[in-house]
Scaffold this motif. Structure first.
Motif, short mmCIF file in Angstrom:
data_model
loop_
_atom_site.label_atom_id
_atom_site.label_comp_id
_atom_site.label_asym_id
_atom_site.label_seq_id
_atom_site.Cartn_x
_atom_site.Cartn_y
_atom_site.Cartn_z
N PRO A 121 -53.82 64.98 48.14
CA PRO A 121 -52.60 65.25 48.91
C PRO A 121 -51.94 64.03 49.57
N ALA A 122 -52.70 63.19 50.26
CA ALA A 122 -52.08 62.06 50.94
C ALA A 122 -51.39 61.13 49.95
N GLN A 123 -52.05 60.82 48.85
CA GLN A 123 -51.45 59.93 47.85
C GLN A 123 -50.23 60.59 47.21
N ALA A 124 -50.31 61.89 46.95
CA ALA A 124 -49.17 62.60 46.38
C ALA A 124 -47.96 62.52 47.30
N LEU A 128 -47.34 60.22 49.64
CA LEU A 128 -46.84 58.85 49.70
C LEU A 128 -46.00 58.51 48.47
N GLU A 129 -46.46 58.94 47.30
CA GLU A 129 -45.71 58.69 46.07
C GLU A 129 -44.36 59.41 46.08
N ALA A 130 -44.37 60.67 46.49
CA ALA A 130 -43.12 61.43 46.54
C ALA A 130 -42.16 60.84 47.56
N ILE A 141 -42.26 62.15 56.49
CA ILE A 141 -43.21 63.03 55.81
C ILE A 141 -43.67 64.04 56.84
N VAL A 142 -43.60 65.31 56.50
CA VAL A 142 -44.02 66.38 57.41
C VAL A 142 -45.28 67.02 56.83
N VAL A 143 -46.29 67.16 57.68
CA VAL A 143 -47.53 67.84 57.30
C VAL A 143 -47.99 68.72 58.43
N GLY A 144 -48.75 69.74 58.08
CA GLY A 144 -49.35 70.59 59.09
C GLY A 144 -50.78 70.18 59.35
N ARG A 187 -63.46 64.61 63.49
CA ARG A 187 -63.71 65.21 62.18
C ARG A 187 -62.69 64.71 61.16
N GLY A 188 -61.43 64.63 61.57
CA GLY A 188 -60.39 64.12 60.67
C GLY A 188 -60.65 62.68 60.27
N ALA A 189 -61.11 61.87 61.22
CA ALA A 189 -61.40 60.47 60.91
C ALA A 189 -62.59 60.34 59.98
N LEU A 190 -63.61 61.15 60.20
CA LEU A 190 -64.82 61.06 59.37
C LEU A 190 -64.62 61.65 57.98
N LEU A 191 -63.94 62.78 57.89
CA LEU A 191 -63.79 63.46 56.62
C LEU A 191 -62.50 63.09 55.89
N GLY A 192 -61.61 62.41 56.59
CA GLY A 192 -60.40 61.94 55.91
C GLY A 192 -59.33 62.99 55.74
N SER A 193 -58.90 63.63 56.81
CA SER A 193 -57.85 64.64 56.69
C SER A 193 -56.56 63.99 56.19
N THR A 194 -55.73 64.80 55.55
CA THR A 194 -54.46 64.30 55.03
C THR A 194 -53.59 63.72 56.15
N PRO A 195 -53.40 64.44 57.27
CA PRO A 195 -52.58 63.84 58.34
C PRO A 195 -53.14 62.51 58.82
N HIS A 196 -54.46 62.43 58.98
CA HIS A 196 -55.08 61.19 59.45
C HIS A 196 -54.82 60.06 58.47
N LYS A 197 -54.99 60.32 57.18
CA LYS A 197 -54.74 59.28 56.17
C LYS A 197 -53.27 58.84 56.20
N LEU A 198 -52.36 59.80 56.29
CA LEU A 198 -50.94 59.45 56.30
C LEU A 198 -50.56 58.61 57.50
#
Length: 138
Positions: A85-88, A90-92, A101-104, A112-123
């Motif tokens: 999702p995060a890469q998708a 960024l490409e779009a 970019i809007v995400v929920g 947890r987001g930092a450790l597991l790599g949530s899409t919002p955190h990555k973005l």
């Protein structure tokens, strides 16, 4: 310019869709609806079956999002991208000259987001444009 939304019908995405429609309407810009459809694994029949199931889930989710945007009079473009999702997103965003970019989010803790790599955190760390992270409704 455009507004890019990551959408998967999760509770966080449902509220993010409403916010993205509002932002698109306010700026008079099209809404690009994106679903990252990378399947785990990499080969074999099981991978192909899983990949097609993920793409079908994305088509269904995005069809619902298009209906909501159409009701609000916001033009849409739909993209199902074979990336995480995060890469998708960024490409779009790069392809559509996105303003934001809007995400929920669905209420996971920052740790947890930092450790597991949530899409919002990555973005928030990778995007070169603003990221609007919309919390779920209580």
């Amino acid at each position: 310019m455009s507004v890019v939304l990551g959408y998967d019908e999760s509770p966080g995405a449902a509220r993010a869709l409403r916010v993205a429609i509002e932002v698109s309407a306010a700026f008079g810009e099209p809404l690009v609806l994106v679903y990252g459809a990378a399947a785990p694994g990499g080969a074999g029949e099981e991978y192909r079956s899983h990949h097609e199931a993920i793409r079908q889930a994305g088509r269904t989710a995005l069809d619902h999002a298009v209906e909501a945007a159409d009701e609000a009079g916001v033009p849409t473009t739909v993209e199902i991208i074979d990336e995480k999702p995060a890469q998708a997103l960024l490409e779009a965003a790069a392809r559509h000259d996105a303003r934001v970019i809007v995400v929920g989010s669905w209420g996971e803790s920052p740790m947890r987001g930092a450790l597991l790599g949530s899409t919002p955190h990555k973005l928030l760390h990778l995007a070169r444009i603003p990221v609007l992270c919309v919390p779920t409704e209580d």
